[in-house]
Design an enzyme around this catalytic site. Sequence first.
Site, PDB file in Angstrom:
ATOM      1  N   ASP A  96       8.268 -53.477 -24.711  1.00 60.23           N
ATOM      2  CA  ASP A  96       8.991 -53.559 -23.458  1.00 60.23           C
ATOM      3  C   ASP A  96       9.017 -52.201 -22.745  1.00 60.23           C
ATOM      4  OD1 ASP A  96      10.856 -55.323 -21.917  1.00 60.23           O
ATOM      5  OD2 ASP A  96      12.247 -53.690 -22.320  1.00 60.23           O
ATOM      6  N   GLU A 106       4.069 -53.309 -22.087  1.00 59.27           N
ATOM      7  CA  GLU A 106       4.461 -53.696 -20.736  1.00 59.27           C
ATOM      8  C   GLU A 106       4.637 -52.392 -19.969  1.00 59.27           C
ATOM      9  OE1 GLU A 106       8.428 -54.583 -19.787  1.00 59.27           O
ATOM     10  OE2 GLU A 106       7.937 -56.146 -18.351  1.00 59.27           O
ATOM     11  N   ASP A 164       8.720 -58.937 -29.816  1.00 52.55           N
ATOM     12  CA  ASP A 164       9.049 -58.140 -28.634  1.00 52.55           C
ATOM     13  C   ASP A 164       9.778 -56.885 -29.129  1.00 52.55           C
ATOM     14  OD1 ASP A 164       9.682 -59.480 -25.387  1.00 52.55           O
ATOM     15  OD2 ASP A 164       9.636 -57.354 -25.963  1.00 52.55           O
ATOM     16  N   HIS A 211       8.708 -64.582 -18.425  1.00 56.47           N
ATOM     17  CA  HIS A 211      10.146 -64.844 -18.319  1.00 56.47           C
ATOM     18  C   HIS A 211      10.816 -64.047 -17.202  1.00 56.47           C
ATOM     19  CE1 HIS A 211       9.696 -61.162 -20.471  1.00 56.47           C
ATOM     20  NE2 HIS A 211      10.976 -60.924 -20.347  1.00 56.47           N
ATOM     21  N   ASP A 212      10.057 -63.144 -16.591  1.00 54.44           N
ATOM     22  CA  ASP A 212      10.599 -62.329 -15.498  1.00 54.44           C
ATOM     23  C   ASP A 212      10.093 -62.787 -14.129  1.00 54.44           C
ATOM     24  OD1 ASP A 212      10.249 -59.208 -17.350  1.00 54.44           O
ATOM     25  OD2 ASP A 212      11.950 -60.594 -17.213  1.00 54.44           O
TER      26      ASP A 212
HETATM   27  O1  TEU Z   1      11.064 -55.962 -17.783  1.00 55.48           O
HETATM   28  C1  TEU Z   1      10.749 -54.716 -17.202  1.00 55.48           C
HETATM   29  C2  TEU Z   1      10.711 -54.837 -15.751  1.00 55.48           C
HETATM   30  O2  TEU Z   1      10.113 -54.065 -15.067  1.00 55.48           O
HETATM   31  C3  TEU Z   1      11.517 -55.926 -15.195  1.00 55.48           C
HETATM   32  O3  TEU Z   1      12.747 -55.355 -14.862  1.00 55.48           O
HETATM   33  C4  TEU Z   1      10.849 -56.524 -13.987  1.00 55.48           C
HETATM   34  O4  TEU Z   1      10.417 -55.534 -13.120  1.00 55.48           O
HETATM   35  C5  TEU Z   1      11.854 -57.348 -13.290  1.00 55.48           C
HETATM   36  O5  TEU Z   1      12.479 -58.106 -14.273  1.00 55.48           O
HETATM   37  C6  TEU Z   1      11.176 -58.213 -12.278  1.00 55.48           C
HETATM   38  O6  TEU Z   1      12.118 -59.135 -11.816  1.00 55.48           O
HETATM   39  C7  TEU Z   1      11.328 -55.876 -19.171  1.00 55.48           C
HETATM   40  C8  TEU Z   1      11.657 -57.269 -19.667  1.00 55.48           C
HETATM   41  O7  TEU Z   1      10.514 -58.108 -19.495  1.00 55.48           O
HETATM   42  C9  TEU Z   1      12.849 -57.766 -18.888  1.00 55.48           C
HETATM   43  O8  TEU Z   1      13.143 -59.123 -19.229  1.00 55.48           O
HETATM   44  C10 TEU Z   1      14.037 -56.860 -19.206  1.00 55.48           C
HETATM   45  O9  TEU Z   1      15.143 -57.257 -18.405  1.00 55.48           O
HETATM   46  C11 TEU Z   1      13.702 -55.397 -18.913  1.00 55.48           C
HETATM   47  O10 TEU Z   1      12.431 -54.996 -19.411  1.00 55.48           O
HETATM   48  C12 TEU Z   1      14.715 -54.488 -19.591  1.00 55.48           C
HETATM   49  O11 TEU Z   1      14.531 -54.558 -20.994  1.00 55.48           O
END
Ligand code: TEU
Length: 567
Positions: A203, A261, A102, A333-334
């Site tokens: 990311d 992403e 990542d 994970h989000d």
């Molecule tokens: O997520 C990017 C992102 O857009 C997230 O904020 C998403 O929209 C949100 O979590 C939805 O609930 C990436 C990573 O996957 C995330 O874990 C990080 O918190 C974020 O970037 C900041 O690095």
Amino acid sequence: MDAAIEKAWWKECAVYQIYPRSFFDSNGDGVGDLAGITQKLDYIASLGVGAVWLNPVYDSPNDDMGYDIRNYEAIMQEFGTMADFDALLNGLHARGMRLIMDLVVNHSSDEHAWFVESRKSKDNRYRDFYIWRDGKDGAEPNNWASFFTPSAWKYDAKTDQWYLHLFSEKQPDLNWRNPAVRAEVYAMMNRWFDRGVDGFRMDVINLIAKAEGLPDGAGSPSPEGYVFAPAHFADQPPVHDYLREMRRACFDGRDCMCVGETPFSSSATAFSYVDPVHRELDMVFSFDLMDIDSGKSGKWEIVPWNLDRMKSIIEDWQTALTDGWNILFCSNHDQPRPVSRFGSLKSEALRVRSAKMLGVAMHLLRGTPFLYQGEELGMTNVPFRDIFDIRDLESLNFYRLAAARGEAEAAWQAILHKGRDNARVPMQWSAEQNASFTTGTPWLMVNPNHDVINVEAAEHDPDSVLHFYRKLLRLRADSRTLLYGDFRLIEREHAQVFAYTRMLEGKTCIILCNMSEKTARLTEQRGGECILRNMNGAMQANLLEPFEARVLVSDDADFDKQRSERG
Ligand code: TEU
Ligand code: CA
């Protein structure tokens, strides 16, 4: 056939996403670690995946669970050592699997040496590694809201300026306009490549360029008076320049997989990143599907999702990236667990059946399947008891602000439904204490339903989601039609069924998914041999049971040949 297709390992393999903090704890401190993943390599290999994507494992104060990196070339102390990393990397390679890291370079931690220096003075050599601006009339330089906090700016008294942070205050945005930043990032990436990693998941990589002059956002302000402004910080033109520079500096000449992403990107914009002419990236994560139940004010405004919209999103992305390549995912994970979000928990049988159906619906599309740990078990959202069970700063900040406005209960319901901790509780290995994730106190509660939903039980149940996922991935790997065939939506108007065909040189697979809890009558008879079904029992040609998934194949010599070879 092959001449017409640009084959690649990263198109043919499936990827397994591991959230190291919650996968397996090898030393009893309650936190998952790299040695724990190494102990589970045979399990990971048994899934039939060709690569692992590790969420960040770098040194971090864990304000955002590792997405705030303090040292890009050291391993987070809780996760182990660089020797543990090398053992994991070698273990994956020894089993024919690759490792995708990542890469979080839109921002660093505010404890990164670069930022510690940058904030010391306006003429510090690292000052321009970040985005500093004078305030306006004693307030923030512009009205941007951040993902995680009211304002995207934090005032730093030492130099009487503000720094930009699209995420938390401890995640200052790096200044990608600065060639020194880009050079440092590329050098770091090449050192990881030289260590043997096989690629990166980048990311929010489409946020690294911000609009010239950082203009105020238009649109309705948040209750705190700030405006979320992706129009000024997502998909800005310089992103293409930076990615092409990165490809030349890091990817060219390497047999690697580099995915982005890209929140807010349309399918057309996504194609501009993966267009084979420039191939800035191999593929990108789309958010359209993951935002299908988000209202106008964002993810916490939960609206019912509808199948018609899901079909049009999927068809849009499959079509727009015909000459590119898609990532296939509905879990990470989000995001909340898909079986809780799009499946059914009305009964254990329907949980299992709908989890399998979602796997068929998503992972037989044209693209690379990305499975998130626990998806192969049909793991569900978590019955968190109260806000004190929650660890994710996105949810905690949201709750605190809502509670201050007297909206705590509504916020809590939204967190139960879409909070990121739902996907971050420990992997469920057994029905034993703490699901055998740790012998210590887990950093985040274990889902009580691990007594039923766990790897050990699934291994002993031939009808488990786990065995089905193995079959699904093997079926896909064995068929050029499923790997490279064209996508076409069918049953378009059907209110319950999501169905499509995959065709390659006259060979056709028909994928039928009843996404509803009622029997569905197909609009036309769908012939062909059934090569995969997520349930047993009598099968009627034009009727699908609730949450039934069926894969039919018409005279596809591939399957006959592969199956006879496999026996
Ligand atoms: O997520 C990017 C992102 O857009 C997230 O904020 C998403 O929209 C949100 O979590 C939805 O609930 C990436 C990573 O996957 C995330 O874990 C990080 O918190 C974020 O970037 C900041 O690095
Ligand atoms: Ca540990």
